[in-house]
Design a protein around this motif. Structure first.
Motif, PDB file in Angstrom:
ATOM      1  N   LYS A 241       1.789 -41.211  44.696  1.00 56.04           N
ATOM      2  CA  LYS A 241       2.019 -41.262  46.279  1.00 56.04           C
ATOM      3  C   LYS A 241       0.727 -40.611  46.480  1.00 56.04           C
ATOM      4  CE  LYS A 241       6.674 -40.274  46.337  1.00 56.04           C
ATOM      5  NZ  LYS A 241       7.775 -40.004  45.398  1.00 56.04           N
ATOM      6  N   ILE A 242       0.205 -39.917  48.405  1.00 52.44           N
ATOM      7  CA  ILE A 242      -0.566 -39.451  48.797  1.00 52.44           C
ATOM      8  C   ILE A 242      -0.878 -38.539  49.156  1.00 52.44           C
ATOM      9  CG2 ILE A 242      -1.348 -41.089  50.667  1.00 52.44           C
ATOM     10  CD1 ILE A 242      -4.430 -40.326  49.915  1.00 52.44           C
ATOM     11  N   GLY A 243      -1.552 -37.714  48.638  1.00 41.26           N
ATOM     12  CA  GLY A 243      -0.987 -35.840  48.977  1.00 41.26           C
ATOM     13  C   GLY A 243      -2.601 -35.470  49.507  1.00 41.26           C
ATOM     14  N   PRO A 244      -2.556 -33.967  50.058  1.00 40.69           N
ATOM     15  CA  PRO A 244      -4.038 -33.137  50.389  1.00 40.69           C
ATOM     16  C   PRO A 244      -5.098 -32.892  49.062  1.00 40.69           C
ATOM     17  CG  PRO A 244      -1.102 -31.986  51.047  1.00 40.69           C
ATOM     18  CD  PRO A 244      -0.870 -32.635  50.404  1.00 40.69           C
ATOM     19  N   ALA A 245      -4.180 -33.277  48.146  1.00 36.05           N
ATOM     20  CA  ALA A 245      -5.067 -33.135  46.855  1.00 36.05           C
ATOM     21  C   ALA A 245      -5.591 -34.378  45.824  1.00 36.05           C
ATOM     22  CB  ALA A 245      -4.698 -32.067  45.977  1.00 36.05           C
ATOM     23  N   GLY A 246      -4.580 -35.354  47.061  1.00 32.41           N
ATOM     24  CA  GLY A 246      -5.195 -37.127  45.900  1.00 32.41           C
ATOM     25  C   GLY A 246      -3.961 -37.944  45.545  1.00 32.41           C
ATOM     26  N   TYR A 247      -4.160 -38.260  45.295  1.00 29.74           N
ATOM     27  CA  TYR A 247      -3.133 -39.791  44.324  1.00 29.74           C
ATOM     28  C   TYR A 247      -2.210 -38.271  43.436  1.00 29.74           C
ATOM     29  CZ  TYR A 247      -5.538 -43.274  46.504  1.00 29.74           C
ATOM     30  OH  TYR A 247      -6.009 -44.023  47.719  1.00 29.74           O
ATOM     31  N   TYR A 248      -0.787 -39.126  43.019  1.00 29.78           N
ATOM     32  CA  TYR A 248      -0.301 -38.192  42.785  1.00 29.78           C
ATOM     33  C   TYR A 248       0.899 -38.867  41.867  1.00 29.78           C
ATOM     34  CZ  TYR A 248       3.079 -36.270  46.229  1.00 29.78           C
ATOM     35  OH  TYR A 248       3.732 -36.399  46.830  1.00 29.78           O
ATOM     36  N   GLY A 249       1.675 -38.996  40.814  1.00 29.12           N
ATOM     37  CA  GLY A 249       3.470 -39.425  41.132  1.00 29.12           C
ATOM     38  C   GLY A 249       2.749 -40.173  39.587  1.00 29.12           C
ATOM     39  N   LYS A 250       3.479 -41.363  39.225  1.00 29.01           N
ATOM     40  CA  LYS A 250       3.766 -41.591  38.040  1.00 29.01           C
ATOM     41  C   LYS A 250       3.553 -43.368  37.764  1.00 29.01           C
ATOM     42  CE  LYS A 250       8.751 -41.862  38.546  1.00 29.01           C
ATOM     43  NZ  LYS A 250       9.573 -40.996  37.504  1.00 29.01           N
ATOM     44  N   LYS A 251       3.485 -43.985  36.708  1.00 30.64           N
ATOM     45  CA  LYS A 251       3.429 -45.093  36.608  1.00 30.64           C
ATOM     46  C   LYS A 251       3.912 -45.453  35.628  1.00 30.64           C
ATOM     47  CE  LYS A 251       0.324 -49.367  36.365  1.00 30.64           C
ATOM     48  NZ  LYS A 251      -1.107 -49.585  36.421  1.00 30.64           N
ATOM     49  N   VAL A 252       5.446 -46.032  34.942  1.00 35.88           N
ATOM     50  CA  VAL A 252       6.119 -46.606  34.120  1.00 35.88           C
ATOM     51  C   VAL A 252       5.944 -48.243  33.627  1.00 35.88           C
ATOM     52  CG1 VAL A 252       9.231 -47.109  33.262  1.00 35.88           C
ATOM     53  CG2 VAL A 252       7.867 -44.961  35.127  1.00 35.88           C
ATOM     54  N   PHE A 253       5.900 -48.400  32.201  1.00 37.21           N
ATOM     55  CA  PHE A 253       5.371 -49.312  31.592  1.00 37.21           C
ATOM     56  C   PHE A 253       7.213 -49.822  31.416  1.00 37.21           C
ATOM     57  CE2 PHE A 253       1.739 -47.895  31.804  1.00 37.21           C
ATOM     58  CZ  PHE A 253       0.638 -48.768  33.171  1.00 37.21           C
ATOM     59  N   ARG A 254       7.633 -50.872  30.627  1.00 30.43           N
ATOM     60  CA  ARG A 254       8.392 -51.477  29.907  1.00 30.43           C
ATOM     61  C   ARG A 254       8.399 -52.232  29.414  1.00 30.43           C
ATOM     62  NH1 ARG A 254      11.162 -49.248  34.844  1.00 30.43           N
ATOM     63  NH2 ARG A 254      12.272 -47.870  34.391  1.00 30.43           N
ATOM     64  N   PHE A 255       8.913 -52.332  27.964  1.00 32.81           N
ATOM     65  CA  PHE A 255       8.710 -53.584  26.793  1.00 32.81           C
ATOM     66  C   PHE A 255       9.993 -53.963  26.430  1.00 32.81           C
ATOM     67  CE2 PHE A 255       4.860 -51.132  27.184  1.00 32.81           C
ATOM     68  CZ  PHE A 255       4.003 -51.829  27.274  1.00 32.81           C
ATOM     69  N   ALA A 256      10.687 -55.198  25.866  1.00 32.66           N
ATOM     70  CA  ALA A 256      11.844 -55.446  25.389  1.00 32.66           C
ATOM     71  C   ALA A 256      11.242 -55.881  24.218  1.00 32.66           C
ATOM     72  CB  ALA A 256      12.013 -56.342  25.960  1.00 32.66           C
ATOM     73  N   LEU A 257      11.924 -55.181  22.890  1.00 33.76           N
ATOM     74  CA  LEU A 257      11.114 -55.281  21.441  1.00 33.76           C
ATOM     75  C   LEU A 257      13.189 -56.109  20.941  1.00 33.76           C
ATOM     76  CD1 LEU A 257      10.300 -51.802  20.275  1.00 33.76           C
ATOM     77  CD2 LEU A 257       8.786 -53.125  21.686  1.00 33.76           C
ATOM     78  N   VAL A 258      12.147 -57.081  20.373  1.00 39.46           N
ATOM     79  CA  VAL A 258      13.680 -57.778  20.010  1.00 39.46           C
ATOM     80  C   VAL A 258      13.186 -57.801  18.279  1.00 39.46           C
ATOM     81  CG1 VAL A 258      15.140 -60.535  20.217  1.00 39.46           C
ATOM     82  CG2 VAL A 258      13.797 -59.289  22.356  1.00 39.46           C
ATOM     83  N   PRO A 259      13.703 -57.177  17.315  1.00 42.96           N
ATOM     84  CA  PRO A 259      13.782 -57.645  16.338  1.00 42.96           C
ATOM     85  C   PRO A 259      14.228 -59.286  15.716  1.00 42.96           C
ATOM     86  CG  PRO A 259      15.573 -56.396  16.120  1.00 42.96           C
ATOM     87  CD  PRO A 259      14.860 -55.813  17.040  1.00 42.96           C
ATOM     88  N   VAL A 260      13.944 -59.885  14.577  1.00 41.30           N
ATOM     89  CA  VAL A 260      14.073 -61.497  14.419  1.00 41.30           C
ATOM     90  C   VAL A 260      14.898 -61.245  13.402  1.00 41.30           C
ATOM     91  CG1 VAL A 260      12.406 -62.503  15.703  1.00 41.30           C
ATOM     92  CG2 VAL A 260      12.212 -61.859  13.490  1.00 41.30           C
ATOM     93  N   LYS A 261      14.947 -60.443  12.445  1.00 37.69           N
ATOM     94  CA  LYS A 261      15.246 -60.008  11.438  1.00 37.69           C
ATOM     95  C   LYS A 261      16.180 -58.674  10.700  1.00 37.69           C
ATOM     96  CE  LYS A 261      11.048 -59.967   8.555  1.00 37.69           C
ATOM     97  NZ  LYS A 261      10.642 -60.420   7.203  1.00 37.69           N
TER      98      LYS A 261
END
Length: 592
Positions: free
Chosen positions: A343-363
């Protein structure tokens, strides 16, 4: 006979209008000395020439408005016409400015006016306490880092009625600029004088190092000089509605055009220091926190687990790229699209960014996912920082591949970060012994349905339209406007009811009292409105024949409510009860 004939000819010749083709051009101004806040009127007159003028050489002034008119003269049997160009000019700088010669081409000949010199000085009024309108501009930081967000704030102070407002912000060259959606209104007292304040914010991110100039913002408006009249509305009535301003209609008043400029600003953008860490710089400049979690730690080979990395705080969050997940051998990593809640507020940009990763073990096995690290520049400390998640443990059991006729098919490739899809478990086709539905092999299953009667079709077609018309008429009837006095009286009573509720804040309490008092005044005079000043309240009530003692009570109450609202003094339980009681009494006397 001949003498008589020549006499008649002479009289007829004298009666024929004679056109005078004395082509000329001249320019005059209404003043030769002015301030930066004033405008001057330039009038250019062209006589007996149907030609356009050239004012392209005008460099020291901007044209606020312009108009054109034509006049005709008949003097002693001679006719002439004059074309008048009128320009309202605003100075672009201080000093001895010039209005250069204005030229005109007519029948192969060039005509020019004489140059006009204008002296532009600072505003003669000294001290903000003696000014009814003024503007300011500032930035939150004059020495930001490249990539650091700062706030440009434009402020308008006024304590008089104005209309036709117009704000022109500078271009902000050298910055990435984003205007904050919501403007702010407030009130303040400067040297004992109360002003209404309008503020507009722009978030700036410098994209180059060095000195970056910010030109002045220009605000223009018409100051309303009131005349005697029965009805006046609030000086700030409907002034700051979206998208920026509304222009109220003012009758019985003179308009004085005013122009205001903020002082030019400059910002010195400082380059970021050299990155001291081996991790690549993420490009983030601000102040953030890093968190990470895995939705489960015990899975079977071939299944997937989700690793979530969240970056939250302030700064240029949209520029962050996905961090690197260094998975061990035997675990494949599949990144998902990031999610942003910025978001953008009186003091500037603020908020969060979320990264998701699928981890797949093969053994099967026990794995440790190394910490995910983020290298960013912290503007609070003025240095680079490394944020890190803990090590994530993953316990992988053998898969059930091969059981129940299932065979696991795994995608190839080396362990680590992959772009291919996760492994897919395929199952053999099983025979169930029957179809989904039985098949119809004869014509016995085909049946003809009887058709709809024509009259029923017409009824079903017309009935919805008739019903909609009836409902619309009922709604229109129910929405018939009540008398203005009744509407405003109901608003006053409702506001008093809200003010009497427990648990509301001081601001809500005082706003309800103000709305109740103003609504009761408008109810008394059968008019509508939202705000009033004390002087306007007196004019309205006096015009309606209200007793002087009631008018004085209303004025005193309004001043007390406004002082509490804008003076910042909190209302305790006793003063609340007293204010509410006095407001209820005055409202009852006004709407009786």
């Amino acid at each position: 006979m001949a003498a008589k004939r020549w006499t008649i000819i002479f009289i007829l010749v004298m009666l024929v209008p004679v056109s005078v083709h004395a082509v000329s051009i001249r320019a005059v101004v209404d003043k030769t000395s002015m301030t930066m806040e004033e405008t001057l009127t330039l009038t250019v007159s062209v006589e007996d020439a149907d030609a356009d003028i050239d004012i392209s050489a005008l460099k020291d002034f901007s044209i606020v408005s312009q108009s054109t008119g034509t006049s005709f003269k008949w003097i002693n049997g001679k006719s002439s016409h004059e074309k008048i160009y009128t320009y309202m000019l605003s100075p672009l700088k201080k000093g001895r400015l010039i209005i250069p010669p204005i030229s005109m081409e007519y029948k192969g000949k060039t005509y020019k006016t004489e140059p006009i010199y204008i002296l532009v000085q600072d505003t003669p009024v000294t001290g903000e306490q003696r000014r009814d309108i003024f503007v300011k501009a500032r930035v939150s930081d004059t020495f930001p880092y490249v990539g650091q967000q700062i706030v440009y704030l434009f402020s308008l102070y006024y304590d008089t009625r104005i209309t036709n407002p117009s704000l022109s912000l500078p271009g902000f060259d050298g910055f990435v600029a984003k205007q904050v959606d919501k403007d702010k209104e407030s009130a303040t007292i400067i040297n004992g004088r109360r002003y209404r304040v309008f503020e507009r914010r722009v978030i700036l991110i410098p994209i180059k190092e060095g000195i970056i100039d910010i030109p002045p913002a220009v605000f223009s408006c018409d100051k309303v000089v009131e005349k005697n009249r029965r009805r006046m509305r609030d000086p700030f009535d409907s002034f700051f509605d979206t998208p920026f301003f509304n222009t109220p209609f003012f009758g019985g008043a003179d308009l004085e055009h005013r122009i205001f400029r903020t002082k030019p600003l400059s910002v010195k953008a400082v380059p970021l220091p050299e990155n001291p860490y081996k991790e690549d710089f993420s490009g983030l400049v601000g102040h953030v926190d890093l968190t990470g979690k895995m939705d489960r730690t015990n899975i079977k080979a071939g299944d997937s687990v989700t690793l979530t990395i969240t970056v939250e705080g302030t700064g240029n969050l949209t520029d962050i790229e996905a961090p690197k997940v260094n998975a061990p051998g035997g675990v494949k990593v599949y990144p998902d699209n990031p999610e942003e809640d910025i978001k953008i507020g009186p003091a500037g940009y603020y908020g969060k960014k979320v990264f998701r990763f699928a981890l797949v073990p093969v053994k099967k096995g026990k794995y440790g996912i190394p910490p995910v690290r983020l290298n960013y520049f912290d503007v609070k400390d003025g240095k680079y920082r490394i944020l890190s998640t803990p090590v994530f443990k993953l316990d992988v059991a053998p898969s059930e591949a091969g059981k129940n006729g299932a065979a696991a098919v795994q995608s190839g490739g080396s362990a680590g970060q992959e772009q291919a899809g996760p492994p897919v478990i395929k199952k053999r086709v099983k025979y169930t012994g029957h179809d989904i539905l039985p098949l119809k092999e004869s014509m016995d299953g085909v049946q003809n349905r009887p058709g709809m009667p024509f009259y029923l079709y017409i009824i079903l077609l017309v009935f919805p339209m008739i019903a909609a018309g009836v409902v619309n008429l009922v709604l229109v009837y129910m929405r018939k406007a009540k008398p203005l006095a009744a509407v405003m009286a109901a608003r006053a009573k409702e506001s008093l009811k809200l003010a009497g509720k427990k648990g509301i804040s001081d601001e809500q309490f005082l706003s309800c009292l103000y709305r109740a008092l103003v609504s009761s005044v408008f109810a008394r005079v059968s008019e509508s409105g939202e705000t009033l000043t004390a002087s306007e309240m007196r004019q309205l009530l006096s015009g309606a024949g209200v007793e002087e003692n009631i008018i004085q009570e209303a004025e005193t109450l309004l001043d007390r409510i406004e002082s509490a609202r804008f003076g910042g003094s909190a209302a305790d339980h006793i003063s609340r009860a007293d204010l509410l009681d006095k407001t209820m009494k005055v409202v009852r006397r006004l709407i009786k």
